[in-house]
Design an enzyme around this catalytic site. Sequence first.
Site, mmCIF file in Angstrom:
data_model
loop_
_atom_site.group_PDB
_atom_site.id
_atom_site.type_symbol
_atom_site.label_atom_id
_atom_site.label_comp_id
_atom_site.label_asym_id
_atom_site.label_seq_id
_atom_site.Cartn_x
_atom_site.Cartn_y
_atom_site.Cartn_z
ATOM 1 C CB CYS A 184 5.380 33.800 -24.943
ATOM 2 S SG CYS A 184 5.549 32.123 -25.565
ATOM 3 C CG HIS B 228 2.821 28.723 -23.686
ATOM 4 N ND1 HIS B 228 3.549 29.878 -23.914
ATOM 5 C CD2 HIS B 228 3.438 28.036 -22.721
ATOM 6 C CE1 HIS B 228 4.440 29.978 -22.979
ATOM 7 N NE2 HIS B 228 4.469 29.047 -22.127
ATOM 8 C CB CYS C 54 2.702 31.564 -28.548
ATOM 9 S SG CYS C 54 2.361 30.269 -27.315
ATOM 10 C CD GLU D 183 -0.899 31.880 -26.636
ATOM 11 O OE1 GLU D 183 -0.647 30.947 -25.814
ATOM 12 O OE2 GLU D 183 -0.459 33.329 -26.579
HETATM 13 ZN ZN ZN Z 1 3.260 31.216 -25.287
#
Ligand code: ZN
Length: 199
Positions: free
Chosen positions: A120, A86, A123, A88
């Site tokens: 999410c 992701h 993260c 991040e």
């Molecule tokens: Zn994430």
Amino acid sequence: MNTLTDTAVPQLSIQLPAWLTRMQLADHTVYTSIESRMKLAIQLASNNIVHGTGGPFGAAIFDMYNHQLIAVGVNVVVASCCSMAHAEMTAISMAQQQRGHFDLAAGDQHLELVSSCEPCAMCFGALAWSGIKHLTCAARDSDARAIGFDEGPKLHDWQQALEQRGISVQTDVCRHDAIKVLQHYASSGGAIYNAGKNQ
Ligand SMILES: [Zn+2]
């Protein structure tokens, strides 16, 4: 990602898109306002769509003392065959590699993660282990869910949980601009790559 062979040492690597090399990460630009820092994160998300290199998410890490850019990240889950990739996560990993330390608070650093979308579940967890001191995000979790992304089982009071660990949180910065990027991705047929739901 490298594959395991009889002779190679097992190794994990994630490659960010080539267009990022054209960005000047060490140009000493001072991103004084939070809006200027967020516009960069959202621009990364938008560029990732334009170049077809991943999902509509971008992130950047800044030094909270001088507001200089430390690292950037974009979502490269599909291209890297890695569900962890992701925006991040790639930004945090790039900063840690650059600093040569897993703890981004080492040496009394104060770093800010600026993300085009709320973290999410994954993260959120990674933030607590990263040493990041401040999180700023634009689109809400619900905005990502609205176009079909699975954000995972997050705590209802996730902001408070981060604050209790010494990570301050600011939300809804340039949210409307980030939503436009998410909606553009969805309307242009961008892949919604939720694990366990792809054939
Ligand atoms: Zn994430």
